[in-house]
Design a protein around this motif. Structure first.
Motif, PDB file in Angstrom:
ATOM      1  N   LYS A   1      -7.984  -4.020  -8.119  1.00 57.05           N
ATOM      2  CA  LYS A   1      -7.081  -2.868  -8.099  1.00 57.05           C
ATOM      3  C   LYS A   1      -7.822  -1.568  -7.800  1.00 57.05           C
ATOM      4  O   LYS A   1      -7.310  -0.495  -8.106  1.00 57.05           O
ATOM      5  CB  LYS A   1      -6.357  -2.745  -9.448  1.00 57.05           C
ATOM      6  CG  LYS A   1      -5.527  -3.963  -9.826  1.00 57.05           C
ATOM      7  CD  LYS A   1      -4.434  -4.262  -8.806  1.00 57.05           C
ATOM      8  CE  LYS A   1      -3.653  -5.521  -9.193  1.00 57.05           C
ATOM      9  NZ  LYS A   1      -2.642  -5.880  -8.175  1.00 57.05           N
ATOM     10  N   ASP A   2      -8.998  -1.639  -7.170  1.00 49.36           N
ATOM     11  CA  ASP A   2      -9.732  -0.404  -6.905  1.00 49.36           C
ATOM     12  C   ASP A   2      -9.345   0.161  -5.541  1.00 49.36           C
ATOM     13  O   ASP A   2      -8.528  -0.405  -4.815  1.00 49.36           O
ATOM     14  CB  ASP A   2     -11.246  -0.633  -6.997  1.00 49.36           C
ATOM     15  CG  ASP A   2     -11.741  -1.684  -6.004  1.00 49.36           C
ATOM     16  OD1 ASP A   2     -11.116  -1.856  -4.934  1.00 49.36           O
ATOM     17  OD2 ASP A   2     -12.765  -2.337  -6.291  1.00 49.36           O
ATOM     18  N   ASN A   3      -9.951   1.286  -5.170  1.00 48.85           N
ATOM     19  CA  ASN A   3      -9.558   1.971  -3.941  1.00 48.85           C
ATOM     20  C   ASN A   3     -10.138   1.333  -2.682  1.00 48.85           C
ATOM     21  O   ASN A   3      -9.918   1.821  -1.580  1.00 48.85           O
ATOM     22  CB  ASN A   3      -9.955   3.448  -3.998  1.00 48.85           C
ATOM     23  CG  ASN A   3     -11.454   3.622  -4.219  1.00 48.85           C
ATOM     24  OD1 ASN A   3     -12.210   2.656  -4.290  1.00 48.85           O
ATOM     25  ND2 ASN A   3     -11.882   4.875  -4.339  1.00 48.85           N
ATOM     26  N   LEU A   4     -10.888   0.244  -2.834  1.00 47.79           N
ATOM     27  CA  LEU A   4     -11.429  -0.476  -1.681  1.00 47.79           C
ATOM     28  C   LEU A   4     -10.636  -1.740  -1.369  1.00 47.79           C
ATOM     29  O   LEU A   4     -10.964  -2.464  -0.432  1.00 47.79           O
ATOM     30  CB  LEU A   4     -12.897  -0.844  -1.929  1.00 47.79           C
ATOM     31  CG  LEU A   4     -13.874   0.317  -2.066  1.00 47.79           C
ATOM     32  CD1 LEU A   4     -15.262  -0.204  -2.399  1.00 47.79           C
ATOM     33  CD2 LEU A   4     -13.913   1.148  -0.784  1.00 47.79           C
ATOM     34  N   GLN A   5      -9.578  -1.987  -2.126  1.00 50.23           N
ATOM     35  CA  GLN A   5      -8.855  -3.241  -1.985  1.00 50.23           C
ATOM     36  C   GLN A   5      -8.253  -3.417  -0.587  1.00 50.23           C
ATOM     37  O   GLN A   5      -8.392  -4.473   0.036  1.00 50.23           O
ATOM     38  CB  GLN A   5      -7.744  -3.338  -3.028  1.00 50.23           C
ATOM     39  CG  GLN A   5      -7.020  -4.685  -3.005  1.00 50.23           C
ATOM     40  CD  GLN A   5      -5.858  -4.729  -3.982  1.00 50.23           C
ATOM     41  OE1 GLN A   5      -5.255  -3.704  -4.289  1.00 50.23           O
ATOM     42  NE2 GLN A   5      -5.533  -5.919  -4.462  1.00 50.23           N
ATOM     43  N   LEU A   6      -7.593  -2.390  -0.069  1.00 50.15           N
ATOM     44  CA  LEU A   6      -6.964  -2.488   1.242  1.00 50.15           C
ATOM     45  C   LEU A   6      -7.991  -2.812   2.323  1.00 50.15           C
ATOM     46  O   LEU A   6      -7.780  -3.704   3.151  1.00 50.15           O
ATOM     47  CB  LEU A   6      -6.239  -1.185   1.582  1.00 50.15           C
ATOM     48  CG  LEU A   6      -5.647  -1.094   3.000  1.00 50.15           C
ATOM     49  CD1 LEU A   6      -4.662  -2.222   3.257  1.00 50.15           C
ATOM     50  CD2 LEU A   6      -4.990   0.260   3.218  1.00 50.15           C
ATOM     51  N   GLU A   7      -9.099  -2.103   2.314  1.00 47.00           N
ATOM     52  CA  GLU A   7     -10.124  -2.322   3.326  1.00 47.00           C
ATOM     53  C   GLU A   7     -10.679  -3.743   3.251  1.00 47.00           C
ATOM     54  O   GLU A   7     -10.888  -4.399   4.278  1.00 47.00           O
ATOM     55  CB  GLU A   7     -11.251  -1.312   3.159  1.00 47.00           C
ATOM     56  CG  GLU A   7     -12.298  -1.386   4.263  1.00 47.00           C
ATOM     57  CD  GLU A   7     -13.339  -0.294   4.138  1.00 47.00           C
ATOM     58  OE1 GLU A   7     -14.313  -0.317   4.907  1.00 47.00           O
ATOM     59  OE2 GLU A   7     -13.178   0.587   3.265  1.00 47.00           O
TER      60      GLU A   7
ATOM     61  N   GLY B   1       0.797  -1.212   0.000  1.00 46.04           N
ATOM     62  CA  GLY B   1       0.000   0.000   0.000  1.00 46.04           C
ATOM     63  C   GLY B   1       0.830   1.262   0.000  1.00 46.04           C
ATOM     64  O   GLY B   1       2.064   1.231   0.070  1.00 46.04           O
ATOM     65  N   LYS B   2       0.158   2.380  -0.028  1.00 41.08           N
ATOM     66  CA  LYS B   2       0.828   3.682  -0.086  1.00 41.08           C
ATOM     67  C   LYS B   2       1.553   4.018   1.205  1.00 41.08           C
ATOM     68  O   LYS B   2       2.475   4.839   1.207  1.00 41.08           O
ATOM     69  CB  LYS B   2      -0.202   4.775  -0.396  1.00 41.08           C
ATOM     70  CG  LYS B   2      -0.866   4.640  -1.761  1.00 41.08           C
ATOM     71  CD  LYS B   2      -1.885   5.736  -1.994  1.00 41.08           C
ATOM     72  CE  LYS B   2      -2.553   5.613  -3.355  1.00 41.08           C
ATOM     73  NZ  LYS B   2      -3.575   6.668  -3.582  1.00 41.08           N
ATOM     74  N   ASN B   3       1.129   3.432   2.319  1.00 45.20           N
ATOM     75  CA  ASN B   3       1.744   3.723   3.615  1.00 45.20           C
ATOM     76  C   ASN B   3       2.525   2.528   4.151  1.00 45.20           C
ATOM     77  O   ASN B   3       2.522   2.240   5.342  1.00 45.20           O
ATOM     78  CB  ASN B   3       0.670   4.147   4.611  1.00 45.20           C
ATOM     79  CG  ASN B   3      -0.009   5.429   4.213  1.00 45.20           C
ATOM     80  OD1 ASN B   3       0.650   6.453   3.992  1.00 45.20           O
ATOM     81  ND2 ASN B   3      -1.335   5.396   4.087  1.00 45.20           N
ATOM     82  N   ASN B   4       3.170   1.803   3.245  1.00 44.99           N
ATOM     83  CA  ASN B   4       4.016   0.666   3.581  1.00 44.99           C
ATOM     84  C   ASN B   4       3.229  -0.555   4.043  1.00 44.99           C
ATOM     85  O   ASN B   4       3.784  -1.454   4.682  1.00 44.99           O
ATOM     86  CB  ASN B   4       5.054   1.058   4.649  1.00 44.99           C
ATOM     87  CG  ASN B   4       6.229   0.095   4.695  1.00 44.99           C
ATOM     88  OD1 ASN B   4       6.678  -0.397   3.652  1.00 44.99           O
ATOM     89  ND2 ASN B   4       6.711  -0.192   5.888  1.00 44.99           N
ATOM     90  N   GLU B   5       1.921  -0.610   3.754  1.00 44.74           N
ATOM     91  CA  GLU B   5       1.150  -1.803   4.091  1.00 44.74           C
ATOM     92  C   GLU B   5       1.651  -2.982   3.253  1.00 44.74           C
ATOM     93  O   GLU B   5       1.928  -2.842   2.060  1.00 44.74           O
ATOM     94  CB  GLU B   5      -0.346  -1.582   3.821  1.00 44.74           C
ATOM     95  CG  GLU B   5      -0.975  -0.484   4.641  1.00 44.74           C
ATOM     96  CD  GLU B   5      -1.029   0.834   3.895  1.00 44.74           C
ATOM     97  OE1 GLU B   5      -1.802   1.718   4.295  1.00 44.74           O
ATOM     98  OE2 GLU B   5      -0.289   0.974   2.881  1.00 44.74           O
ATOM     99  N   TYR B   6       1.733  -4.136   3.902  1.00 45.68           N
ATOM    100  CA  TYR B   6       2.294  -5.311   3.228  1.00 45.68           C
ATOM    101  C   TYR B   6       1.496  -6.553   3.580  1.00 45.68           C
ATOM    102  O   TYR B   6       1.233  -6.846   4.755  1.00 45.68           O
ATOM    103  CB  TYR B   6       3.757  -5.497   3.659  1.00 45.68           C
ATOM    104  CG  TYR B   6       4.433  -6.744   3.112  1.00 45.68           C
ATOM    105  CD1 TYR B   6       5.134  -6.717   1.912  1.00 45.68           C
ATOM    106  CD2 TYR B   6       4.379  -7.946   3.818  1.00 45.68           C
ATOM    107  CE1 TYR B   6       5.762  -7.852   1.410  1.00 45.68           C
ATOM    108  CE2 TYR B   6       5.004  -9.086   3.327  1.00 45.68           C
ATOM    109  CZ  TYR B   6       5.694  -9.035   2.123  1.00 45.68           C
ATOM    110  OH  TYR B   6       6.305 -10.164   1.639  1.00 45.68           O
TER     111      TYR B   6
END
Length: 280
Positions: A134-140, A5-10
Motif C-alpha cells: 500500500k505504499d506510493n510505489l505500488q502503481l509503478e 489508482g487516483k487517476n482511474n487506473e484499474y
C-alpha cells in the motif's frame, strides 16, 4: 484482487472458476483482458466462435470482444484499463500493438511451453504480493510487472506463430491499429494510406510481401466482425446498424454483408437466433 489508482487506473487479478465466472462478463471501459487457463476442459465462445481451452492456454481480449461462458474449470484473469497501462504508448517497448490485442480478424492465443511455465507462475505470485502493498510505489511496481508479463507473452507468441521481426511488421501493425480505431468511419484503403502518409499502392505492395491478406481484406474483415457482433448481440435494427458502422444506406450495407457472408443481415440474424449458425 483489484487495484484502483487516483487517476482511474484499474488492474484486476483473480482466479476464476465456474462459481464466479460472471466476473468475466463485467464491462470495464477501455480495458484489455488476459485469460490464462490453469486447468483443462474449459469452453468459451468469443464473437460467436467456440474455443476449447486447456491448461496453459493464454487468450488476449479487448473490450470489443463478446465473451460467452460455456464451461470454466479454472482460469487466471488479468484485466487492466488504458489508464493503468496504455498498449499504444508502450508499443515500441512491449511490441504488442497489432500482435497480442489489436489484430484485425482473429483472437490471439498460444500455449505456454512447459519450460516457461515457472516464469509465469513467479510473475503471478509477484503480482499478488504487490497488490497487498500500500505504499506510493505500488502503481509503478504493478506497471513494471505487467510489462514484463506482456513481453514474455509477446516473445512466445512470436516464436509459436513464426511472426517475423517486429521491425519488418511496423507498417502492418500500425495499419491494424488504425483499422481498429477508425473502421466505423473509414472503409477505404485510401483513408488509411492518408493517415499513414503512404500511398495505397505502397501499402498494397508491402502487404503482398509479408501477409497472405490484402489491406482491403483486413478492413472488410473488421467491418464484418462488428456487423456480426452487432446483429447477434444487440437489438439494434438493420437501419441502426447500417449507420452505426458507417454505411450511408441499408442497400449498400446489405449488399456488402451478403457479398461477404453469403446471406443478408436479416437472414444472418434470424439464423443466429435459431441457433443454426455453426462456427468452427
Amino acid at each position: 484482487m483489484i487495484y484502483t489508482g487516483k487517476n482511474n487506473e484499474y488492474l484486476h487479478i483473480e482466479t476464476i472458476v465456474q462459481d464466479n465466472c460472471i466476473i468475466l462478463k463485467e464491462q470495464i471501459p477501455e480495458s484489455l483482458m488476459i485469460l490464462w487457463f490453469t486447468s483443462d476442459n474449459n469452453n468459451i465462445t468469443i464473437d460467436n466462435i467456440e474455443f476449447k481451452a486447456n491448461k496453459s492456454t493464454i487468450i488476449f481480449l479487448t473490450e470489443f470482444h463478446k465473451l460467452e461462458i460455456n464451461k470454466i474449470n479454472e482460469v487466471q484473469l488479468i484485466r487492466f484499463n488504458r489508464a493503468f497501462f496504455c498498449i499504444a504508448n508502450h508499443d515500441s517497448e512491449v511490441g504488442c500493438k497489432g500482435i497480442l490485442f489489436f489484430g484485425a480478424s482473429q483472437v490471439p492465443a498460444f500455449m505456454i511451453p512447459p519450460e516457461e511455465l515457472e516464469k509465469f507462475t513467479i510473475l503471478l505470485r509477484m503480482f499478488e504480493m504487490e497488490l497487498d502493498s500500500k505504499d506510493n510505489l505500488q502503481l509503478e511496481m504493478l506497471e513494471v510487472m505487467l510489462k514484463r508479463f506482456l513481453i514474455l507473452c509477446t516473445r512466445i507468441y512470436k516464436e509459436q506463430k513464426q511472426i517475423p521481426n517486429f521491425k519488418q511488421l511496423d507498417m502492418i501493425r500500425e495499419f491494424n491499429y488504425l483499422v481498429e480505431k477508425h473502421f466505423k468511419s473509414y472503409h477505404r484503403l485510401a483513408d488509411y494510406a492518408t493517415l499513414m502518409n503512404k500511398s495505397s499502392k505502397t501499402l498494397s505492395n508491402y502487404f503482398s510481401k509479408v501477409s497472405d491478406k490484402t489491406p482491403h481484406q483486413l478492413i472488410q474483415e473488421r467491418i464484418m466482425l462488428e456487423a456480426r457482433r452487432t446483429l447477434i448481440y444487440t437489438d439494434l435494427s438493420i437501419k441502426e446498424i447500417t449507420y452505426e458502422i458507417g454505411f450511408e444506406d441499408i442497400q449498400t450495407f446489405s449488399r456488402f454483408f451478403k457479398n461477404n457472408e453469403g446471406v443478408s443481415p436479416s437472414e444472418f440474424r434470424e439464423k443466429s437466433v435459431m441457433g443454426k449458425i455453426v462456427n468452427t
